[in-house]
Motif scaffolding. Structure first.
Motif, mmCIF file in Angstrom:
data_model
loop_
_atom_site.group_PDB
_atom_site.id
_atom_site.type_symbol
_atom_site.label_atom_id
_atom_site.label_comp_id
_atom_site.label_asym_id
_atom_site.label_seq_id
_atom_site.Cartn_x
_atom_site.Cartn_y
_atom_site.Cartn_z
ATOM 1 N N ALA A 36 6.491 9.519 15.090
ATOM 2 C CA ALA A 36 5.916 8.869 13.695
ATOM 3 C C ALA A 36 4.663 9.779 13.544
ATOM 4 O O ALA A 36 4.533 10.943 14.276
ATOM 5 C CB ALA A 36 5.455 7.629 14.197
ATOM 6 N N ASP A 37 3.992 9.827 12.533
ATOM 7 C CA ASP A 37 2.731 10.464 12.285
ATOM 8 C C ASP A 37 1.476 10.049 13.285
ATOM 9 O O ASP A 37 0.811 9.168 13.086
ATOM 10 C CB ASP A 37 2.506 10.033 10.939
ATOM 11 N N SER A 38 1.599 10.894 14.505
ATOM 12 C CA SER A 38 0.703 10.571 15.315
ATOM 13 C C SER A 38 -0.858 10.681 14.972
ATOM 14 O O SER A 38 -1.579 9.988 15.452
ATOM 15 C CB SER A 38 0.997 11.169 16.725
ATOM 16 N N ASP A 39 -0.830 11.993 14.199
ATOM 17 C CA ASP A 39 -2.556 11.965 13.773
ATOM 18 C C ASP A 39 -2.890 10.764 12.973
ATOM 19 O O ASP A 39 -4.210 10.502 13.130
ATOM 20 C CB ASP A 39 -2.445 13.417 13.015
ATOM 21 N N ALA B 185 0.899 -1.117 0.096
ATOM 22 C CA ALA B 185 0.010 0.000 -0.059
ATOM 23 C C ALA B 185 0.873 1.220 0.057
ATOM 24 O O ALA B 185 0.375 2.260 -0.094
ATOM 25 C CB ALA B 185 -0.714 0.058 1.109
ATOM 26 N N GLY B 186 2.182 1.213 0.121
ATOM 27 C CA GLY B 186 2.896 2.349 0.246
ATOM 28 C C GLY B 186 2.843 3.048 1.408
ATOM 29 O O GLY B 186 3.195 4.394 1.263
ATOM 30 N N LEU B 187 2.564 2.631 2.570
ATOM 31 C CA LEU B 187 2.498 3.018 3.757
ATOM 32 C C LEU B 187 3.777 3.386 4.352
ATOM 33 O O LEU B 187 4.539 2.461 4.265
ATOM 34 C CB LEU B 187 1.479 2.588 4.739
ATOM 35 N N GLU B 188 3.929 4.374 5.379
ATOM 36 C CA GLU B 188 5.212 4.348 6.156
ATOM 37 C C GLU B 188 5.168 3.269 7.159
ATOM 38 O O GLU B 188 4.124 3.285 7.955
ATOM 39 C CB GLU B 188 5.315 5.790 6.867
ATOM 40 N N THR B 189 6.438 2.447 7.320
ATOM 41 C CA THR B 189 6.331 1.619 8.239
ATOM 42 C C THR B 189 6.290 1.841 9.526
ATOM 43 O O THR B 189 5.694 1.453 10.511
ATOM 44 C CB THR B 189 7.610 0.596 8.043
ATOM 45 N N ARG B 190 7.305 2.900 9.878
ATOM 46 C CA ARG B 190 7.170 3.197 11.121
ATOM 47 C C ARG B 190 5.675 3.719 11.919
ATOM 48 O O ARG B 190 5.594 3.618 13.172
ATOM 49 C CB ARG B 190 8.201 4.624 11.367
ATOM 50 N N THR B 191 4.950 4.506 11.149
ATOM 51 C CA THR B 191 3.772 4.793 11.391
ATOM 52 C C THR B 191 2.990 3.759 11.683
ATOM 53 O O THR B 191 1.930 3.668 12.569
ATOM 54 C CB THR B 191 3.184 5.937 10.588
ATOM 55 N N TYR B 192 2.566 2.894 10.580
ATOM 56 C CA TYR B 192 1.361 2.118 10.311
ATOM 57 C C TYR B 192 1.655 0.735 10.761
ATOM 58 O O TYR B 192 0.789 -0.071 11.337
ATOM 59 C CB TYR B 192 1.057 1.999 8.949
ATOM 60 N N LEU B 193 2.782 -0.020 10.846
ATOM 61 C CA LEU B 193 2.962 -1.317 11.195
ATOM 62 C C LEU B 193 2.684 -1.791 12.593
ATOM 63 O O LEU B 193 2.070 -2.592 12.700
ATOM 64 C CB LEU B 193 4.446 -1.853 10.665
ATOM 65 N N ALA B 194 3.305 -1.113 13.387
ATOM 66 C CA ALA B 194 3.309 -1.471 14.843
ATOM 67 C C ALA B 194 1.697 -1.389 15.423
ATOM 68 O O ALA B 194 0.980 -2.362 15.996
ATOM 69 C CB ALA B 194 3.879 -0.665 15.895
#
Length: 293
Positions: A265-268, A88-97
């Motif tokens: 990371a992208d907290s919002d 999906a091209g998402l940022e790993t740091r923001t979405y994986l955890a």
């Protein structure tokens, strides 16, 4: 009709207490979120875990099997969500955890005790402990981009899990007066965690809600499917099987937002996942329980 009433009796206290926390904030009352979170995670929840393990009458072999099933479940979920995030091209740091770690504490433990009583809580504590160790090591490393995995050993809930497991294995019991004190301290964890969940959701600033919706739906579907498959593969009996499915399918944890905020990371975006997945759980958790009980 009886099944519907049973499910409502299980889930209603969870969402009502969360609604109390939400309304508390919206009415303008003060709530020291950092203090309450620290109190529960360093004192009340460790006491709850220790006493639940020490007093459980569940066969230690069944708990071991459930632990292995939880480890296998989280391993499969990690691989699948890593692939989803990359595709999906998402940022790993923001979405994986956030996709890996559900709200097995604030929501999972109360649901287990309301649905299955003390034995269910014993099983749920095992899954929660596996998640907590994984979250405080690999999860923090994901979000922060580094860190020592040995920090997990200083976490009170990890120490409580290891000590409770030792007491269970050896058949030891603390003196009655100490057990009463620990049990009383642990009993405040369930309502406080639920109210805190409502407070945290009320204070979040969600972003990217459209993206959060499809990601949350994917999380629920994948987690339920994986937990179901792993539970069958390990030939879990009815109650630990139900607890495993319920725990792994809980919505995104508020702690994922706190970690994103702490490590930049992208907290919002994570807040959006917390809010949307929690709202979806109002419908998905009763449906899941209806198939499990």
């Amino acid at each position: 009709m009886n099944l519907v009433l049973t499910v409502l009796e299980i889930v209603a206290p969870v969402f009502l207490l969360a609604a109390v926390g939400y309304a508390w904030v919206k009415l303008g009352f003060d709530y020291q979120l950092e203090f309450v979170t620290r109190l529960t995670m360093t004192l009340s929840v460790p006491c709850l875990i220790f006493v639940a393990l020490m007093k459980t009458e569940i066969d230690p072999q069944a708990l071991t099997t459930l632990s292995l099933a939880a480890l296998a479940g989280y391993a499969v979920i990690t691989v699948l969500f890593w692939g989803l995030v990359r595709l999906a091209g998402l940022e790993t740091r923001t979405y994986l955890a956030p996709l890996i770690f559900g709200n097995t504490g604030n929501m999972g433990l109360p649901l287990a005790i309301f649905a299955f009583g003390n034995s269910g809580l014993g099983y749920a504590v095992v899954v929660f402990a596996v998640m907590a160790v994984y979250s405080f090591t690999f999860g923090v490393w994901l979000v922060s981009g580094g860190g020592s995995p040995w920090k997990v050993l200083r976490e009170p809930l990890v120490a409580a899990t290891l000590l409770g497991g030792l007491f269970l294995w050896q058949g030891w019991q603390t003196p009655r007066f100490l057990t009463n004190a620990l049990e009383l301290t642990g009993q405040m964890a369930i309502p406080v965690m639920l109210i805190t969940l409502g407070v945290a959701v009320a204070r979040l600033r969600p972003g990217r809600l459209g993206r959060a919706l499809w990601i949350s739906v994917a999380k629920i579907g994948i987690c339920v499917a994986v937990a179901w498959g792993v539970g069958r593969a390990f030939d879990l009996s009815a109650e630990p099987f139900a607890v495993l499915v319920m725990q792994l399918s809980t919505p995104v944890a508020v702690t994922s937002y706190l970690l994103a905020e702490k490590y930049g990371a992208d907290s919002d975006a994570v807040a959006g996942l917390v809010v949307v997945s929690t709202l979806l759980s109002v419908a998905t958790i009763p449906l899941t329980l209806a198939f499990l009980i």
